[in-house]
Enzyme design. Structure first.
Site, PDB file in Angstrom:
ATOM      1  N   LYS A 197      71.865  21.068  37.385  1.00 37.19           N
ATOM      2  CA  LYS A 197      71.787  20.879  35.931  1.00 37.19           C
ATOM      3  C   LYS A 197      71.676  19.399  35.601  1.00 37.19           C
ATOM      4  O   LYS A 197      72.616  18.640  35.788  1.00 37.19           O
ATOM      5  CB  LYS A 197      73.033  21.432  35.228  1.00 37.19           C
ATOM      6  CG  LYS A 197      72.832  21.447  33.705  1.00 37.19           C
ATOM      7  CD  LYS A 197      74.112  21.549  32.909  1.00 37.19           C
ATOM      8  CE  LYS A 197      74.652  20.226  32.423  1.00 37.19           C
ATOM      9  NZ  LYS A 197      73.785  19.434  31.552  1.00 37.19           N
ATOM     10  N   GLY A 250      79.486  12.010  36.985  1.00 36.01           N
ATOM     11  CA  GLY A 250      79.604  11.812  35.538  1.00 36.01           C
ATOM     12  C   GLY A 250      80.944  11.203  35.201  1.00 36.01           C
ATOM     13  O   GLY A 250      81.532  10.487  36.018  1.00 36.01           O
ATOM     14  N   SER A 251      81.444  11.526  34.010  1.00 39.70           N
ATOM     15  CA  SER A 251      82.679  10.895  33.534  1.00 39.70           C
ATOM     16  C   SER A 251      83.910  11.458  34.248  1.00 39.70           C
ATOM     17  O   SER A 251      83.922  12.615  34.667  1.00 39.70           O
ATOM     18  CB  SER A 251      82.810  11.114  32.028  1.00 39.70           C
ATOM     19  OG  SER A 251      82.883  12.495  31.747  1.00 39.70           O
ATOM     20  N   THR A 252      84.947  10.660  34.324  1.00 42.75           N
ATOM     21  CA  THR A 252      86.205  11.097  34.933  1.00 42.75           C
ATOM     22  C   THR A 252      86.794  12.263  34.130  1.00 42.75           C
ATOM     23  O   THR A 252      87.326  13.220  34.703  1.00 42.75           O
ATOM     24  CB  THR A 252      87.181   9.908  35.009  1.00 42.75           C
ATOM     25  OG1 THR A 252      86.620   8.960  35.940  1.00 42.75           O
ATOM     26  CG2 THR A 252      88.556  10.315  35.509  1.00 42.75           C
ATOM     27  N   VAL A 254      85.256  14.668  32.403  1.00 44.48           N
ATOM     28  CA  VAL A 254      84.610  15.940  32.744  1.00 44.48           C
ATOM     29  C   VAL A 254      84.874  16.297  34.207  1.00 44.48           C
ATOM     30  O   VAL A 254      85.051  17.467  34.547  1.00 44.48           O
ATOM     31  CB  VAL A 254      83.093  15.916  32.409  1.00 44.48           C
ATOM     32  CG1 VAL A 254      82.403  17.183  32.910  1.00 44.48           C
ATOM     33  CG2 VAL A 254      82.884  15.772  30.910  1.00 44.48           C
ATOM     34  N   GLY A 255      84.976  15.291  35.063  1.00 45.76           N
ATOM     35  CA  GLY A 255      85.307  15.545  36.474  1.00 45.76           C
ATOM     36  C   GLY A 255      86.599  16.348  36.594  1.00 45.76           C
ATOM     37  O   GLY A 255      86.699  17.273  37.417  1.00 45.76           O
ATOM     38  N   GLU A 272      81.844  12.265  41.798  1.00 46.43           N
ATOM     39  CA  GLU A 272      81.565  10.822  41.741  1.00 46.43           C
ATOM     40  C   GLU A 272      81.691  10.440  40.278  1.00 46.43           C
ATOM     41  O   GLU A 272      80.884  10.862  39.450  1.00 46.43           O
ATOM     42  CB  GLU A 272      80.161  10.559  42.309  1.00 46.43           C
ATOM     43  CG  GLU A 272      79.979   9.124  42.729  1.00 46.43           C
ATOM     44  CD  GLU A 272      79.313   8.323  41.656  1.00 46.43           C
ATOM     45  OE1 GLU A 272      80.052   7.685  40.873  1.00 46.43           O
ATOM     46  OE2 GLU A 272      78.084   8.325  41.593  1.00 46.43           O
ATOM     47  N   CYS A 306      77.827   3.533  36.846  1.00 47.35           N
ATOM     48  CA  CYS A 306      79.236   3.797  37.169  1.00 47.35           C
ATOM     49  C   CYS A 306      79.882   2.636  37.914  1.00 47.35           C
ATOM     50  O   CYS A 306      81.069   2.391  37.772  1.00 47.35           O
ATOM     51  CB  CYS A 306      79.342   5.086  37.963  1.00 47.35           C
ATOM     52  SG  CYS A 306      78.155   5.188  39.303  1.00 47.35           S
ATOM     53  N   GLU A 403      85.833   2.612  30.492  1.00 46.61           N
ATOM     54  CA  GLU A 403      84.421   2.493  30.836  1.00 46.61           C
ATOM     55  C   GLU A 403      83.611   2.409  29.541  1.00 46.61           C
ATOM     56  O   GLU A 403      83.637   3.338  28.738  1.00 46.61           O
ATOM     57  CB  GLU A 403      84.019   3.730  31.649  1.00 46.61           C
ATOM     58  CG  GLU A 403      82.739   3.554  32.397  1.00 46.61           C
ATOM     59  CD  GLU A 403      82.466   4.709  33.361  1.00 46.61           C
ATOM     60  OE1 GLU A 403      82.761   5.865  33.013  1.00 46.61           O
ATOM     61  OE2 GLU A 403      81.959   4.442  34.458  1.00 46.61           O
TER      62      GLU A 403
HETATM   63  P1  NAP Z   1      79.492  13.683  31.148  1.00 51.56           P
HETATM   64  O1  NAP Z   1      79.776  14.567  30.008  1.00 51.56           O
HETATM   65  O2  NAP Z   1      80.491  13.509  32.199  1.00 51.56           O
HETATM   66  O3  NAP Z   1      78.101  14.186  31.770  1.00 51.56           O
HETATM   67  C1  NAP Z   1      77.796  14.388  33.115  1.00 51.56           C
HETATM   68  C2  NAP Z   1      77.231  15.772  33.357  1.00 51.56           C
HETATM   69  O4  NAP Z   1      78.254  16.754  33.192  1.00 51.56           O
HETATM   70  C3  NAP Z   1      76.144  16.189  32.379  1.00 51.56           C
HETATM   71  O5  NAP Z   1      75.187  16.986  33.041  1.00 51.56           O
HETATM   72  C4  NAP Z   1      76.944  16.988  31.376  1.00 51.56           C
HETATM   73  O6  NAP Z   1      76.192  17.833  30.556  1.00 51.56           O
HETATM   74  C5  NAP Z   1      77.865  17.749  32.271  1.00 51.56           C
HETATM   75  N1  NAP Z   1      79.043  18.294  31.586  1.00 51.56           N
HETATM   76  C6  NAP Z   1      79.622  17.888  30.425  1.00 51.56           C
HETATM   77  N2  NAP Z   1      80.680  18.648  30.129  1.00 51.56           N
HETATM   78  C7  NAP Z   1      80.792  19.573  31.100  1.00 51.56           C
HETATM   79  C8  NAP Z   1      81.687  20.639  31.351  1.00 51.56           C
HETATM   80  N3  NAP Z   1      82.697  20.916  30.524  1.00 51.56           N
HETATM   81  N4  NAP Z   1      81.507  21.386  32.469  1.00 51.56           N
HETATM   82  C9  NAP Z   1      80.498  21.111  33.314  1.00 51.56           C
HETATM   83  N5  NAP Z   1      79.608  20.120  33.124  1.00 51.56           N
HETATM   84  C10 NAP Z   1      79.747  19.348  32.036  1.00 51.56           C
HETATM   85  O7  NAP Z   1      79.122  12.264  30.619  1.00 51.56           O
HETATM   86  P2  NAP Z   1      78.450  11.929  29.196  1.00 51.56           P
HETATM   87  O8  NAP Z   1      79.023  12.745  28.109  1.00 51.56           O
HETATM   88  O9  NAP Z   1      77.000  11.985  29.384  1.00 51.56           O
HETATM   89  O10 NAP Z   1      78.888  10.412  29.027  1.00 51.56           O
HETATM   90  C11 NAP Z   1      80.188  10.068  28.567  1.00 51.56           C
HETATM   91  C12 NAP Z   1      80.718   8.893  29.317  1.00 51.56           C
HETATM   92  O11 NAP Z   1      80.865   9.229  30.693  1.00 51.56           O
HETATM   93  C13 NAP Z   1      79.814   7.683  29.348  1.00 51.56           C
HETATM   94  O12 NAP Z   1      79.926   6.904  28.226  1.00 51.56           O
HETATM   95  C14 NAP Z   1      80.264   6.995  30.596  1.00 51.56           C
HETATM   96  O13 NAP Z   1      81.387   6.198  30.344  1.00 51.56           O
HETATM   97  C15 NAP Z   1      80.644   8.116  31.497  1.00 51.56           C
HETATM   98  N6  NAP Z   1      79.568   8.438  32.483  1.00 51.56           N
HETATM   99  C16 NAP Z   1      79.756   8.081  33.763  1.00 51.56           C
HETATM  100  C17 NAP Z   1      78.761   8.337  34.689  1.00 51.56           C
HETATM  101  C18 NAP Z   1      78.906   7.944  36.111  1.00 51.56           C
HETATM  102  O14 NAP Z   1      77.922   7.867  36.831  1.00 51.56           O
HETATM  103  N7  NAP Z   1      80.088   7.694  36.585  1.00 51.56           N
HETATM  104  C19 NAP Z   1      77.590   8.968  34.313  1.00 51.56           C
HETATM  105  C20 NAP Z   1      77.436   9.347  32.979  1.00 51.56           C
HETATM  106  C21 NAP Z   1      78.434   9.067  32.081  1.00 51.56           C
HETATM  107  P3  NAP Z   1      75.730  17.216  29.125  1.00 51.56           P
HETATM  108  O15 NAP Z   1      74.672  16.270  29.441  1.00 51.56           O
HETATM  109  O16 NAP Z   1      75.262  18.345  28.325  1.00 51.56           O
HETATM  110  O17 NAP Z   1      76.955  16.565  28.516  1.00 51.56           O
END
Ligand code: NAP
Ligand code: MG
Length: 500
Positions: A197, A250-252, A254-255, A272, A306, A403
């Site tokens: 996804k 992705g984010s901690t 959501v992790g 990660e 990240c 972050e």
């Molecule tokens: P995110 O929500 O963690 O997105 C990462 C992935 O997880 C996306 O595919 C997202 O889908 C999916 N996701 C979101 N909620 C989920 C859930 N409940 N269950 C399963 N999968 C889910 O990150 P974001 O909202 O795009 O960004 C928010 C913040 O996260 C950023 O501002 C940044 O600080 C951090 N971030 C960190 C990294 C990294 O590489 N460490 C990458 C991205 C963001 P959707 O796209 O539909 O949300």
């Protein structure tokens, strides 16, 4: 109500590549069982070009029902043809995919730049890097060994390293092509199948890569692509009872949700996550190298990385000189048109991210930090933010702990080696760190003392599929790349055979 068809001419203004324009004009569907299909709900969502805020495409909004279909197709593929092909054939698929990515690197890079806002030079580099990742794991497909063990003479004991099975892979928007390769290449090398996804903001390159995978002849159901939202499609993957492993970047925040959701069937989980990486500069550093690289460290991909080096620790004696030089160099690095080959900083990925970064700039000022450079977002069309350098920052301020994911650095002074390590490690994260010094012994000592999954000495942001990447502390669980992804995507079976 049917969604309006996007105006490609406006959203992708200036694009001459027919390959890119043709792809943009096609419907953006889900890839399930080797076929492009609409979401069962019929719903779609908009994909925006962050440089001009125009709608680039409408992508299918997959959800639980579509994930269920994809899991069925993946399971069938796993237990069917895919399990009977030999490692050389798997390597062959990966090499074909690598060649196709290489041949389409310009097109993929342009699409990535349009969709993510990333500078085109970086986007094309990432596409070439993805080809390298597929080639690297093509090499592994034929080198996944078990062991023969020194068993009792009455038995023969050996191990088999087998695929984990059906993998759910959830990736972010910040490096979509690279993340696709980091997930898909090792999974396939080890004989797994995948439901991937992409992030809601950046579905386009994953879909184009899906087309290339089909062109490479990947059997039906081996890779399924579900575009959609995290709360629906992503959550359905994380909690699916017939998915064996979930790999998430992705984010901690959501992790942690993924980890909880995976408990239902005890999926293997690799995460990660975020970072707040220290970039530590000693007074003996080579500033000619350190200044431009430190700038790159927090502005690459507009700081939406990240492992971005957002906490710059500088030895107190030369703090002011360093800040002046960094600010001078950063003032020449304005955010610009991501499609211009000279641009190094494009817009942020989305309105949400733009508002978030704006929010942190205000928080920093309220906390008493002083913007030596920047401190404001740019008004007008597109989500452009020029670099900000904050001084007068304490390591306990929110801008130094959370972050931000924008081109924002906090410069913080330190006294000596001990103080640098203490402050550098004073964070809940542990993804990466850097140290700048000409003292070899100090470089090794500090590299050892820093609690981070990657430490760079006199460089920043070097990432290569040969070497593991991942986090200490709340920056993740497990390591990707190198042989470590082979660990993530295989499981071990011990076989005892009675010798008569
Ligand atoms: P995110 O929500 O963690 O997105 C990462 C992935 O997880 C996306 O595919 C997202 O889908 C999916 N996701 C979101 N909620 C989920 C859930 N409940 N269950 C399963 N999968 C889910 O990150 P974001 O909202 O795009 O960004 C928010 C913040 O996260 C950023 O501002 C940044 O600080 C951090 N971030 C960190 C990294 C990294 O590489 N460490 C990458 C991205 C963001 P959707 O796209 O539909 O949300
Ligand atoms: Mg999200």
């Amino acid at each position: 109500m049917a969604a309006a068809v996007p105006s490609i001419e406006k959203a992708a203004a200036g694009i001459k590549s027919n390959a890119v324009l043709d792809f943009l004009r096609k419907p953006k569907q889900l890839l399930i069982n080797g076929k492009w299909v609409s979401a069962k709900s019929g719903k779609t969502f908009e994909t925006i070009n962050p440089a001009n805020e125009e709608v680039l495409a409408l992508a299918a909004e997959g959800d639980k029902a579509d994930v269920d279909e994809a899991v069925k197709a993946a399971r069938k593929a796993l237990e069917g043809k895919w399990s009977s092909i030999n490692p050389h054939q798997r390597a062959g698929y990966l090499l074909k995919i690598a060649d196709l990515i290489e041949a389409h690197a310009d097109e993929l890079g342009t699409l990535e730049s349009l969709n993510n806002g990333m500078a085109i030079s970086l986007a094309k580099g990432m596409a070439s890097g993805a080809a390298d990742t597929f080639r690297y794991y093509a090499g592994w497909a034929t080198k996944i060994y078990g062991e023969t063990n020194p068993s009792d003479p009455s038995v023969f004991n050996y191990t088999l390293r087998e695929p984990v099975g059906v993998c759910g892979q959830i990736i972010p928007w910040n490096g979509p092509i690279a993340m696709f390769a980091w997930k898909i290449a090792p999974a396939l090398a080890c004989g797994n199948v995948s439901i991937i996804k992409p992030a809601e903001q950046t579905p386009l390159t994953a879909l184009r890569l899906g087309e290339l995978l089909l062109e490479a002849g990947i059997p039906d159901g081996v890779v399924n692509i579900i575009t959609g939202f995290g709360e629906t499609a992503g959550a359905a993957i994380a909690e699916h009872p017939d998915i064996d492993k979930v790999a998430f970047t992705g984010s901690t925040e959501v992790g942690k949700l993924i980890l909880k959701a995976s408990a239902g069937n005890l999926k293997r989980v690799s995460l990660e996550l975020g970072g707040k990486s220290p970039n530590i500069v000693f007074a003996d550093a080579n500033l000619d190298q350190c200044i431009p690289t430190s700038l790159f460290g927090f502005t690459m991909l507009s700081g939406q990385v990240c492992c971005a080096g957002t906490r710059v620790f500088v030895q107190r004696d030369f703090h002011d000189e360093f800040v002046d030089k960094l600010a001078k160099q950063a003032s020449q690095a304005k955010a610009g048109d991501p499609l211009d080959p000279k641009t190094t900083i494009g817009p942020l990925v989305s309105k949400e991210q733009f508002d978030r970064v704006k929010g942190y700039l205000d928080i920093g000022k309220k906390e008493g930090a002083q913007p030596k450079l920047g401190g404001e977002v740019r008004n007008g069309k597109g989500y452009f933010v020029d670099p900000t350098i904050f001084t007068n920052v304490k390591n306990n301020m929110r801008i130094a702990r959370e972050e931000i994911f924008g081109p924002v650095a906090s410069v913080i002074p330190f006294k000596d080696e001990n103080d640098a390590v203490l402050q550098g490690n004073d964070t809940t994260y542990g993804l990466a760190a850097a140290v700048w010094t000409n003292d070899v012994s100090r470089a090794h000592k500090v590299a050892r003392a820093l609690k981070a999954g990657t430490v760079w000495v006199n460089c920043y942001n070097n990432i290569d599929p040969i070497s593991p990447f991942g986090g200490y502390k709340q920056s993740g669980i497990g390591r990707e790349l190198g042989k470590h992804s082979i660990e993530l995507y295989t499981q071990i079976k011990s076989v005892y055979l009675k010798l008569n």
